[in-house]
Design an enzyme around this catalytic site. Structure first.
Site, PDB file in Angstrom:
ATOM      1  N   LYS A   1       1.194   4.313  -2.938  1.00  0.00           N
ATOM      2  CA  LYS A   1       1.175   5.813  -2.820  1.00  0.00           C
ATOM      3  C   LYS A   1       2.401   6.565  -3.195  1.00  0.00           C
ATOM      4  CE  LYS A   1      -3.075   5.845  -1.345  1.00  0.00           C
ATOM      5  NZ  LYS A   1      -4.319   6.281  -2.415  1.00  0.00           N
TER       6      LYS A   1
ATOM      7  N   TYR B   1       0.901  -1.223   0.056  1.00  0.00           N
ATOM      8  CA  TYR B   1      -0.019   0.117  -0.071  1.00  0.00           C
ATOM      9  C   TYR B   1       0.812   1.215   0.010  1.00  0.00           C
ATOM     10  CZ  TYR B   1      -3.415   3.573   1.435  1.00  0.00           C
ATOM     11  OH  TYR B   1      -4.201   4.648   1.444  1.00  0.00           O
TER      12      TYR B   1
END
Length: 340
Positions: free
Chosen positions: A210, A206
């Site tokens: 980003k 994750y």
């Protein structure tokens, strides 16, 4: 810039000012991932500004319709539209972009909020690691396919300053890509490979997604630098959301405790999305390519800075455009058109 745990905690306790407002009565607003969490709270704020059109882009028709019902009840806005898109499928992203192209309307604000967080390696029907596809590849594909409509809106409507907001996160500060990713023939194929996606790497997936989002935002802003369109990315902070719904075991307990101590409400976090979409009107150009946090432009991770950072960004952009052009040849034409 580096962000320490102390910096993170300080930011979490910072007061978020009220969401900025604007007159959206003639504008078309699109929120991707609008039926829950930050996306829904952001949509409610924008609905209260009475947009000419408000489109909720959701994966589930049932949940999307429920969101529109709640939106009507809580804001009084009664003309919201539900459009379906599933970022885990390139075909769905392309169909969504095609529908918007045929719709022929203006497009003033796009908020790319949809994201997932998985820590177990699994691939989509398109063959990509799932979090990489949803959070980075499909978000980038839809952004690129909608970019011409944003630019066209700026040309056709005097004074229009369209914005594309991609939701980022401060977690990008806490991960770097190893040199092997940048030296690979395709950085994205390397990031998606089962060999790279070890259990330890998947814990960082994750965060990696980003980091890719912020690299992409900078590159897209550079591509559109000669247009009135403003592209930025925003950190909503650590909020209550559904991202952790896949957690199991002790992670559920740890997450619950941390959120009780540090978590922001989704409404608080959504104000930052609204700022990125309509705030800073006194000098909107300062928001171009910016990473926004607490209503201000912040320097991103050191991994992105200087000549080395630019070299990394250029490599990722080159590989991204190659991969997305294989999905939809219009990507290449869009990039060439704005680069000319």
């Amino acid at each position: 810039m580096k962000k320490s745990p102390v910096d993170f905690i300080r930011d979490q306790f910072a007061a978020i000012p009220p969401a900025p407002t604007a007159d959206l009565s003639k504008q078309t607003v699109l929120v991707v991932g609008a039926n829950t969490g930050l996306g829904f709270e952001c949509t409610k704020h924008l609905a209260r500004m009475n947009p000419g059109r408000l489109i909720l882009a959701c994966r589930s028709e049932q949940r999307g319709r429920a969101a529109i019902t709640t939106l009507q009840q809580e804001t009084g806005y009664r003309t919201a539209e539900l459009w379906l898109v599933d970022l885990s499928k390139f075909s769905s992203v392309i169909a969504f972009a095609d529908k918007f192209e045929k719709d022929g309307g203006r497009l003033d604000i796009v908020v790319m909020n949809a994201a997932i967080e998985t820590t177990v390696y699994e691939t989509s029907t398109d063959g990509w690691e799932s979090t990489l596809q949803v959070n980075a590849l499909s978000t980038s594909l839809l952004s690129l396919l909608l970019a011409p409509r944003l630019v066209d809106t700026a040309k056709r409507y005097p004074g229009a300053r369209p914005r594309l907001v991609i939701v980022g996160s401060e977690v990008h500060y806490w991960v770097n890509f190893p040199d092997e990713i940048y030296s690979a023939p395709s950085s994205f194929e390397a990031l998606s490979s089962k060999e790279y996606c070890t259990p330890a790497k998947m814990e960082d997936r994750y965060r990696e997604s980003k980091l890719l989002v912020i690299f992409f935002t900078q590159s897209l802003a550079e591509l559109l630098k000669d247009t009135p369109v403003i592209v930025n990315t925003v950190n909503p902070g650590y909020c209550y959301s559904e991202l952790s719904r896949t957690y199991t075991g002790i992670k559920v307990v740890v997450e619950w405790v941390i959120k009780k101590i540090l978590g922001r409400s989704t409404e608080n976090g959504s104000r930052q999305l609204v700022y990125a979409a309509v705030g800073g009107a006194e000098d909107p150009d300062k928001l171009r390519g910016a990473y926004l946090n607490l209503y201000a432009v912040n320097e991103p991770s050191d991994h992105m800075l200087g000549e080395e950072g630019k070299s990394r960004r250029d490599k990722l952009w080159k590989d991204l455009i190659y991969e997305l052009t294989r999905v939809d040849s219009r990507v290449r034409d869009i990039v060439r058109g704005f680069s000319a």
